[in-house]
Design an enzyme around this catalytic site. Structure first.
Site, PDB file in Angstrom:
ATOM      1  N   TRP A  98       0.815  -1.215   0.000  1.00 33.37           N
ATOM      2  CA  TRP A  98       0.000   0.000   0.000  1.00 33.37           C
ATOM      3  C   TRP A  98       0.843   1.256   0.000  1.00 33.37           C
ATOM      4  CZ3 TRP A  98      -4.281  -0.319  -2.222  1.00 33.37           C
ATOM      5  CH2 TRP A  98      -5.061  -1.462  -2.125  1.00 33.37           C
ATOM      6  N   ASP A 103      -1.644   6.619   6.262  1.00 34.38           N
ATOM      7  CA  ASP A 103      -2.733   5.784   5.746  1.00 34.38           C
ATOM      8  C   ASP A 103      -3.080   4.781   6.851  1.00 34.38           C
ATOM      9  OD1 ASP A 103      -4.373   3.924   4.558  1.00 34.38           O
ATOM     10  OD2 ASP A 103      -3.042   3.471   2.871  1.00 34.38           O
ATOM     11  N   LYS A 125     -13.225  -1.275   6.935  1.00 31.60           N
ATOM     12  CA  LYS A 125     -12.589  -2.349   7.722  1.00 31.60           C
ATOM     13  C   LYS A 125     -13.045  -2.249   9.174  1.00 31.60           C
ATOM     14  CE  LYS A 125      -8.924  -1.934   4.382  1.00 31.60           C
ATOM     15  NZ  LYS A 125      -9.063  -3.149   3.591  1.00 31.60           N
TER      16      LYS A 125
HETATM   17  N1  PMP Z   1      -4.565   1.484   2.031  1.00 27.99           N
HETATM   18  C1  PMP Z   1      -4.673   0.364   2.765  1.00 27.99           C
HETATM   19  C2  PMP Z   1      -3.797   0.188   3.962  1.00 27.99           C
HETATM   20  C3  PMP Z   1      -5.616  -0.618   2.408  1.00 27.99           C
HETATM   21  O1  PMP Z   1      -5.722  -1.735   3.132  1.00 27.99           O
HETATM   22  C4  PMP Z   1      -6.441  -0.413   1.290  1.00 27.99           C
HETATM   23  C5  PMP Z   1      -7.497  -1.411   0.868  1.00 27.99           C
HETATM   24  N2  PMP Z   1      -7.385  -2.668   1.301  1.00 27.99           N
HETATM   25  C6  PMP Z   1      -6.273   0.758   0.555  1.00 27.99           C
HETATM   26  C7  PMP Z   1      -5.329   1.691   0.965  1.00 27.99           C
HETATM   27  C8  PMP Z   1      -7.100   1.025  -0.659  1.00 27.99           C
HETATM   28  O2  PMP Z   1      -8.388   1.309  -0.273  1.00 27.99           O
HETATM   29  P1  PMP Z   1      -9.594   1.398  -1.322  1.00 27.99           P
HETATM   30  O3  PMP Z   1      -9.718   0.084  -1.966  1.00 27.99           O
HETATM   31  O4  PMP Z   1     -10.731   1.781  -0.440  1.00 27.99           O
HETATM   32  O5  PMP Z   1      -9.253   2.472  -2.290  1.00 27.99           O
END
Ligand code: PMP
Length: 379
Positions: free
Chosen positions: A111, A186, A210
């Site tokens: 991420w 994040d 989540k």
């Molecule tokens: N950052 C993290 C730490 C995530 O776990 C996720 C999704 N699993 C995201 C960003 C991306 O999120 P989204 O799919 O809602 O755009």
């Protein structure tokens, strides 16, 4: 497995280990099911209300106030409700905060890596201050070795890497590293699982799907002093200052998501573990569950988790079977016991059990018992 009676049919609620969208507490879902048809006796369902109506404004105000209490958000932070998710924020954050200059990233997994490549479209330089990629994202580089740029507009970290299962034990103190750059975090997959040290933070973002509610709502917590820096190309709906000045109603916000996050905040505030309540109680419960699961994995000869123990995620526990040909049998057997959504992310394979706030001790006990049974049978 827990049995429930809806009044119409008896149904069984499985144990859901999804990485997100993920399990929500049954009592919250029941309340939401009720309010979907008629909120508070007003005759309208929440999804049918204008976001400008008195009914919805009261839902919004309660949600903001409960989130502020729950997460101990200081007054100098705005709480914004946006759309676009974590991936959206990978663009929206640099559009708002970078001033098209230099941004530093600490790469600890998929991420944070993705955040950096997206930011690269909008900034002069998206630099790597540190990376654990050479170690296969099984560790977090020690903060004292980070190379933070003197001209960084901000430093980005991902507090919990959902795919690799790596989590910062605590947020870094950039000031102690001699940096005056704001920290952008994040927190998509560990928000509200433990107290957050706001003094170290400039901006935090998190998709709600989540620990906090449904997909489609993104939370942004941003310091007042960081508003008003957006690039002129930043879409108005994502300009933090514009959104903050309009109480998240510059455009039509995701009203159902805001309502559900409000219900979740109240549920979290009610949680107790011994003398603890709210987030500290959730942390204690989660630490107990994660320790139990890691202990079962470490004690086995069939399952393995490769992350350094000090930085193992308490939210997402990835594990691999010694023989990957047995994965299908493992997942099928799990599903028969009502243990669902255990498959790891496609980019890394293996298994992953996510232990978000609505996971119960009963669910983790059932998973640990299954791990032992499967190993005894097939190991
Ligand atoms: N950052 C993290 C730490 C995530 O776990 C996720 C999704 N699993 C995201 C960003 C991306 O999120 P989204 O799919 O809602 O755009």
């Amino acid at each position: 497995m827990n049995h429930m009676n809806t009044g119409l049919v008896a149904w069984r609620r499985p144990f859901n280990f999804s990485p997100g969208p993920s399990v929500l507490p049954e009592e919250v879902l029941r309340q939401a099911a009720n309010d979907m048809l008629d909120w508070n006796g007003c005759g309208m369902g929440v999804m049918e209300m204008s976001h400008r109506s008195n009914e919805f404004i009261s839902i919004y105000e309660q949600a903001v106030s409960d989130l502020r209490t729950l997460l101990e958000v200081p007054d100098e932070f705005h709480i914004l409700f946006l759309q676009g998710g974590g991936i959206g924020e990978n663009a929206i954050a640099p559009l708002n905060l970078s001033q098209a200059g230099v941004v530093d990233f600490v790469l600890t997994g998929s991420w944070s890596k993705k955040s950096r490549s997206e930011a690269g479209k909008y900034v002069h330089a998206a630099r790597v201050a540190a990376s654990s990629e050479p170690a296969g994202f099984t560790d977090i580089p020690s903060a004292s070795a980070w190379r933070v740029s003197t001209d960084a507009a901000y430093v980005h970290i991902c507090s919990n890497e959902t795919i690799e299962g790596v989590q910062f034990p605590e947020l870094p103190d950039l000031a102690a590293l001699g940096s005056r750059a704001p920290l952008v975090v994040d927190c998509s997959s560990d928000i509200a699982s433990r107290p957050l040290d706001w003094s170290r933070v400039g901006m935090v973002f998190a998709g709600a799907q989540k620990n906090l509610g449904p997909a489609g709502l993104t939370l942004v917590f941003v310091r007042e002093e960081l508003l008003g820096r957006a690039l002129s190309i930043c879409p108005s709906a994502f300009d933090y200052e514009l959104v903050a000045r309009h109480q998240s109603m510059y455009n039509t916000p995701p009203t159902w998501g805001i309502y559900l996050v409000g219900l979740m905040a109240q549920w979290m505030l009610r949680q107790r573990e011994g003398h603890l309540t709210g987030v500290p109680a959730l942390r204690a419960r989660n630490e107990r569950q994660a320790s139990k699961l890691y202990a079962a994995i470490d004690a086995s000869g069939l399952y393995e988790n490769k992350v350094q123990p000090a930085v193992r995620s308490r939210m997402n526990v990835p594990f691999f079977l010694a023989d990957e040909r047995r994965e299908t049998a493992f997942l099928d057997g799990a599903a028969q016991r009502g243990l669902l959504q255990l498959r790891g992310h496609s980019s890394v394979g293996g298994m992953r059990a996510s232990l978000y706030n609505a996971m119960t001790d009963e669910g983790v006990d059932a998973l640990v018992a299954y791990l032992r049974d499967f190993e005894r049978r097939e190991g």
